[in-house]
Design a protein around this motif. Structure first.
Motif, mmCIF file in Angstrom:
data_model
loop_
_atom_site.group_PDB
_atom_site.id
_atom_site.type_symbol
_atom_site.label_atom_id
_atom_site.label_comp_id
_atom_site.label_asym_id
_atom_site.label_seq_id
_atom_site.Cartn_x
_atom_site.Cartn_y
_atom_site.Cartn_z
ATOM 1 N N ASP A 43 -68.286 -67.648 75.238
ATOM 2 C CA ASP A 43 -67.224 -68.707 74.937
ATOM 3 C C ASP A 43 -67.859 -69.017 73.516
ATOM 4 O OD1 ASP A 43 -65.396 -70.269 74.269
ATOM 5 O OD2 ASP A 43 -65.252 -71.202 76.150
ATOM 6 N N SER A 44 -67.363 -68.873 72.440
ATOM 7 C CA SER A 44 -68.073 -69.168 71.070
ATOM 8 C C SER A 44 -67.749 -70.759 70.904
ATOM 9 C CB SER A 44 -67.261 -68.380 69.941
ATOM 10 O OG SER A 44 -65.898 -68.979 69.862
ATOM 11 N N LYS A 45 -66.781 -71.314 71.589
ATOM 12 C CA LYS A 45 -66.797 -72.955 71.661
ATOM 13 C C LYS A 45 -67.707 -73.523 72.179
ATOM 14 C CE LYS A 45 -61.667 -72.218 71.227
ATOM 15 N NZ LYS A 45 -60.374 -72.370 71.843
ATOM 16 N N THR A 46 -68.255 -73.204 73.285
ATOM 17 C CA THR A 46 -69.404 -74.044 73.998
ATOM 18 C C THR A 46 -70.548 -73.280 74.026
ATOM 19 O OG1 THR A 46 -68.865 -72.639 76.127
ATOM 20 C CG2 THR A 46 -67.564 -74.625 75.900
ATOM 21 N N GLY A 47 -70.746 -71.870 73.737
ATOM 22 C CA GLY A 47 -72.119 -71.327 73.612
ATOM 23 C C GLY A 47 -72.547 -70.906 74.782
ATOM 24 N N PHE A 48 -71.817 -70.732 75.872
ATOM 25 C CA PHE A 48 -72.070 -70.523 77.309
ATOM 26 C C PHE A 48 -71.955 -68.909 77.476
ATOM 27 C CE2 PHE A 48 -71.593 -70.849 81.810
ATOM 28 C CZ PHE A 48 -72.880 -71.517 82.151
ATOM 29 N N PRO A 49 -72.906 -68.351 78.009
ATOM 30 C CA PRO A 49 -72.856 -66.943 78.125
ATOM 31 C C PRO A 49 -72.115 -66.680 79.614
ATOM 32 C CG PRO A 49 -75.045 -67.539 78.669
ATOM 33 C CD PRO A 49 -74.315 -68.779 78.153
ATOM 34 N N LEU A 50 -70.739 -66.782 79.504
ATOM 35 C CA LEU A 50 -69.917 -66.638 80.718
ATOM 36 C C LEU A 50 -70.237 -65.377 81.431
ATOM 37 C CD1 LEU A 50 -66.607 -68.223 79.372
ATOM 38 C CD2 LEU A 50 -68.296 -69.134 81.014
ATOM 39 N N THR A 51 -70.175 -63.946 80.771
ATOM 40 C CA THR A 51 -70.400 -63.047 81.398
ATOM 41 C C THR A 51 -71.761 -62.720 82.225
ATOM 42 O OG1 THR A 51 -68.935 -61.881 79.684
ATOM 43 C CG2 THR A 51 -70.139 -60.267 81.002
ATOM 44 N N GLY A 52 -72.718 -63.114 81.369
ATOM 45 C CA GLY A 52 -73.883 -63.117 82.197
ATOM 46 C C GLY A 52 -73.923 -63.907 83.515
ATOM 47 N N VAL A 53 -73.512 -65.085 83.398
ATOM 48 C CA VAL A 53 -73.542 -66.095 84.459
ATOM 49 C C VAL A 53 -72.558 -65.835 85.703
ATOM 50 C CG1 VAL A 53 -72.710 -68.425 84.925
ATOM 51 C CG2 VAL A 53 -74.098 -68.000 83.051
ATOM 52 N N LEU A 54 -71.553 -65.001 85.449
ATOM 53 C CA LEU A 54 -70.879 -64.418 86.505
ATOM 54 C C LEU A 54 -71.323 -63.475 87.083
ATOM 55 C CD1 LEU A 54 -67.323 -64.914 84.908
ATOM 56 C CD2 LEU A 54 -68.028 -66.174 87.028
ATOM 57 N N LEU A 55 -72.065 -62.480 86.324
ATOM 58 C CA LEU A 55 -72.765 -61.343 87.046
ATOM 59 C C LEU A 55 -73.860 -61.908 87.716
ATOM 60 C CD1 LEU A 55 -72.857 -58.832 83.799
ATOM 61 C CD2 LEU A 55 -71.571 -58.729 86.103
ATOM 62 N N ALA A 56 -74.668 -62.928 87.362
ATOM 63 C CA ALA A 56 -75.671 -63.745 88.408
ATOM 64 C C ALA A 56 -75.300 -64.268 89.385
ATOM 65 C CB ALA A 56 -76.362 -64.710 87.394
ATOM 66 N N VAL A 57 -74.144 -64.798 89.243
ATOM 67 C CA VAL A 57 -73.669 -65.460 90.840
ATOM 68 C C VAL A 57 -73.176 -64.165 91.733
ATOM 69 C CG1 VAL A 57 -71.443 -66.716 91.603
ATOM 70 C CG2 VAL A 57 -72.813 -67.523 89.571
ATOM 71 N N ILE A 58 -72.330 -63.402 91.273
ATOM 72 C CA ILE A 58 -72.194 -62.272 92.046
ATOM 73 C C ILE A 58 -73.516 -61.441 92.600
ATOM 74 C CG2 ILE A 58 -71.181 -59.754 91.895
ATOM 75 C CD1 ILE A 58 -69.106 -60.918 89.742
ATOM 76 N N GLY A 59 -74.335 -61.371 91.866
ATOM 77 C CA GLY A 59 -75.631 -60.708 92.463
ATOM 78 C C GLY A 59 -76.354 -61.416 93.229
ATOM 79 N N THR A 60 -76.281 -62.715 93.065
ATOM 80 C CA THR A 60 -77.002 -63.913 93.884
ATOM 81 C C THR A 60 -76.134 -64.123 95.275
ATOM 82 O OG1 THR A 60 -77.540 -65.233 92.093
ATOM 83 C CG2 THR A 60 -77.572 -66.134 94.307
ATOM 84 N N ALA A 61 -74.911 -63.836 95.185
ATOM 85 C CA ALA A 61 -73.991 -63.920 96.373
ATOM 86 C C ALA A 61 -74.301 -62.619 97.269
ATOM 87 C CB ALA A 61 -72.510 -64.012 96.150
ATOM 88 N N HIS A 62 -74.460 -61.471 96.544
ATOM 89 C CA HIS A 62 -74.496 -60.155 97.212
ATOM 90 C C HIS A 62 -76.084 -60.169 97.854
ATOM 91 C CE1 HIS A 62 -74.303 -55.801 97.351
ATOM 92 N NE2 HIS A 62 -73.176 -56.091 97.178
ATOM 93 N N THR A 63 -76.946 -60.559 97.358
ATOM 94 C CA THR A 63 -78.302 -60.786 97.763
ATOM 95 C C THR A 63 -78.261 -61.574 99.266
ATOM 96 O OG1 THR A 63 -79.421 -60.534 95.656
ATOM 97 C CG2 THR A 63 -80.694 -61.495 97.453
ATOM 98 N N ALA A 64 -77.517 -62.931 98.870
ATOM 99 C CA ALA A 64 -77.525 -63.699 100.164
ATOM 100 C C ALA A 64 -76.806 -63.087 101.174
ATOM 101 C CB ALA A 64 -76.767 -65.107 99.743
ATOM 102 N N LEU A 65 -75.759 -62.280 100.990
ATOM 103 C CA LEU A 65 -75.069 -61.767 102.234
ATOM 104 C C LEU A 65 -75.873 -60.538 102.719
ATOM 105 C CD1 LEU A 65 -72.435 -61.316 103.735
ATOM 106 C CD2 LEU A 65 -71.505 -59.739 101.720
#
Length: 115
Positions: free
Chosen positions: A2-24
């Protein structure tokens, strides 16, 4: 990203999904509710997803968007997963894919406009 905030949304969402997958995977293993192979695949692919997410985060931070080859790889993985498991966690990959595509398209429009 998101160019307005400089926050890497795609990478963060992938990290959340991968973390949830690992926890499961760990939960499946500790409860013994399913076969050990299922736990292994959940955990292994969760860890791989987090590694992929870290790489995407770095590229997204540096460039400001996710490049087309990374989006293509994510698209192929998502489509492949949805073909074999239509109602599954692969559906969650549609959100980071859409956000990454939006950022890439935004970047393409900015590059195409002469300044």
């Amino acid at each position: 990203m998101d160019s307005k905030t400089g926050f890497p949304l795609t990478g963060v969402l992938l990290a959340v999904i991968g973390t949830a997958h690992t926890a499961l995977g760990v939960v499946i293993w500790t409860t013994g509710a399913e076969q050990a192979e299922l736990s292994f695949w959940f955990t292994a692919f969760g860890v791989a997803a987090v590694g992929f997410a870290i790489a995407v985060l770095e590229v997204e931070r540096v460039r400001g968007y996710v490049p087309a080859p990374i989006l293509a790889a994510l698209l192929v993985l998502t489509v492949f997963g949805l073909i074999f498991e239509p109602v599954s966690g692969f559906l969650t990959l549609l959100l980071p894919l859409a956000l990454g595509l939006r950022g890439w398209l935004r970047h393409r429009r900015l590059v195409a406009v002469p300044v």
